[in-house]
Design an enzyme around this catalytic site. Structure first.
Site, mmCIF file in Angstrom:
data_model
loop_
_atom_site.group_PDB
_atom_site.id
_atom_site.type_symbol
_atom_site.label_atom_id
_atom_site.label_comp_id
_atom_site.label_asym_id
_atom_site.label_seq_id
_atom_site.Cartn_x
_atom_site.Cartn_y
_atom_site.Cartn_z
ATOM 1 N N ALA A 37 0.710 -1.394 0.075
ATOM 2 C CA ALA A 37 0.056 0.040 0.090
ATOM 3 C C ALA A 37 0.813 1.320 -0.055
ATOM 4 C CB ALA A 37 -0.848 -0.124 1.326
ATOM 5 N N HIS A 39 3.207 4.722 -0.690
ATOM 6 C CA HIS A 39 2.813 6.109 -1.022
ATOM 7 C C HIS A 39 4.145 6.799 -1.115
ATOM 8 C CE1 HIS A 39 4.003 6.346 3.447
ATOM 9 N NE2 HIS A 39 2.817 5.601 3.688
ATOM 10 N N HIS A 42 7.015 5.732 1.351
ATOM 11 C CA HIS A 42 7.781 4.697 0.882
ATOM 12 C C HIS A 42 8.717 4.992 -0.071
ATOM 13 C CE1 HIS A 42 3.885 2.690 2.781
ATOM 14 N NE2 HIS A 42 4.735 2.192 3.535
ATOM 15 N N ALA A 181 7.619 11.876 5.361
ATOM 16 C CA ALA A 181 7.004 12.694 4.432
ATOM 17 C C ALA A 181 5.525 13.045 5.085
ATOM 18 C CB ALA A 181 7.004 11.699 3.439
ATOM 19 N N SER A 190 0.864 7.742 5.311
ATOM 20 C CA SER A 190 0.681 6.461 6.120
ATOM 21 C C SER A 190 -0.484 5.495 5.291
ATOM 22 C CB SER A 190 0.024 6.669 7.341
ATOM 23 O OG SER A 190 -0.595 5.424 7.986
ATOM 24 N N ARG A 192 -2.639 3.776 6.235
ATOM 25 C CA ARG A 192 -3.788 3.677 7.008
ATOM 26 C C ARG A 192 -4.741 4.882 6.645
ATOM 27 N NH1 ARG A 192 -0.772 0.321 10.974
ATOM 28 N NH2 ARG A 192 -1.827 -1.524 11.074
#
Ligand code: PAF
Length: 285
Positions: A37, A39, A42, A181, A190, A192
């Site tokens: 997941a 973003h 990452h 970030a 995140s 989430r």
């Protein structure tokens, strides 16, 4: 975005064969463990890995052992095809996406627990979480055998737990922390955040706002206890259903500070629940 996705391997043997060939050719290997997941946060970690090493490996594994039974393991967002496209855009050389059976085969019986730094804050709010993290990160690093591994400061306590276990277990890898970030409203990126509703988004930004106000107060010499209480009260007033903690701790070991004025380096860390989303954030003092 580049169209050529990095190869994906799913077994320890394939991972070791690829990494072994690079190392045999004298190439340094950088590693970024993730739960997918992905973003921009990452991707910034992978860019840092790629700046430090010729080859960048990224693992994608939603690790069941770091979720409590009531937590969001089943709902955690998964989109491997999109993750692979994003990783292609930052020059990732290899994706390691093991199955749960590869990571935890029948008979698996070992847990890595880190005393001290994993005990307060998220360790207290999420019992068992850091044992799950420490165990899977130990395995992932030993499976990959990188020269350097990169972790985000957004999970600041996790970063300290990993530094501790790598030092204690003499694992030959350099651990790098990468800055948080943030979106333009200050919310730390995140996976989430995808759970947040439109109405919750401005409230979520209050977590960063409350921590930033605490940092300002501490720098002005206000007592630790006052800064913590005010930040927690601001979150409750903004609409967070539960504040797990807002605490000012030593930046290197998360030792308790205060209750009076602090001497840096310190870190203010917060975790709170908004609707069905648990958010964490932290700032250097
Ligand atoms: O930070 C994460 O995404 C996870 O905790 C990690 C380090 C990949 C271990 O599962």
């Amino acid at each position: 975005m580049s169209s050529t996705s990095p190869p994906i391997v799913r077994t320890v043997a394939e991972l070791r064969a690829r990494v072994g060939a690079w190392r045999a050719a004298g190439e340094r290997v950088g590693f970024t463990p993730t739960m997918g997941a992905l973003h921009e946060g990452h991707l910034s970690l992978v860019r840092l890995a790629k700046a430090k090493a010729a080859r960048a490996v990224v693992s994608i594994f939603v690790n069941p052992t770091q979720f409590a039974p009531h937590e969001d393991f089943a709902a955690y967002p998964r989109n491997e095809a999109r993750d692979a496209e994003l990783l292609a855009s930052v020059g990732c050389d290899l994706i390691y996406a093991p199955t749960a059976a590869e990571m935890y085969p029948p008979g698996f019986a070992t847990t890595v627990t880190v005393a001290g730094v994993s005990e307060p804050l998220d360790g207290a709010a999420r019992p068992g979480h850091f044992a799950g993290v420490a165990t899977v990160v130990t395995k992932l690093i030993l499976q990959c055998g990188p020269d350097v591994a990169v972790f985000g400061e957004k999970d600041y306590q996790q970063l300290l737990v990993i530094r501790r276990l790598v030092a204690d277990l003499d694992i030959p890898v350099e651990i790098l922390g990468a800055p948080i970030a943030r979106a333009s409203d200050g919310v730390a990126l995140s996976s989430r955040n995808a759970y947040l509703t439109e109405a919750e988004r401005p409230i979520a930004a209050e977590l960063h706002g409350a921590l930033a106000a605490a940092v300002e107060a501490l720098r002005a010499g206000r007592p630790v206890a006052e800064a913590e209480v005010r930040a927690a009260a601001r979150l409750s007033a903004a609409g967070f259903a539960r504040v797990d903690y807002v605490e000012v701790r030593g930046a290197g070991d998360l030792a308790r500070l205060g209750p009076g004025p602090i001497r840096p380096p310190a870190r203010v860390l917060g975790a709170a629940v908004l609707g069905k989303t648990r958010l964490i954030d932290n700032l250097a003092v």
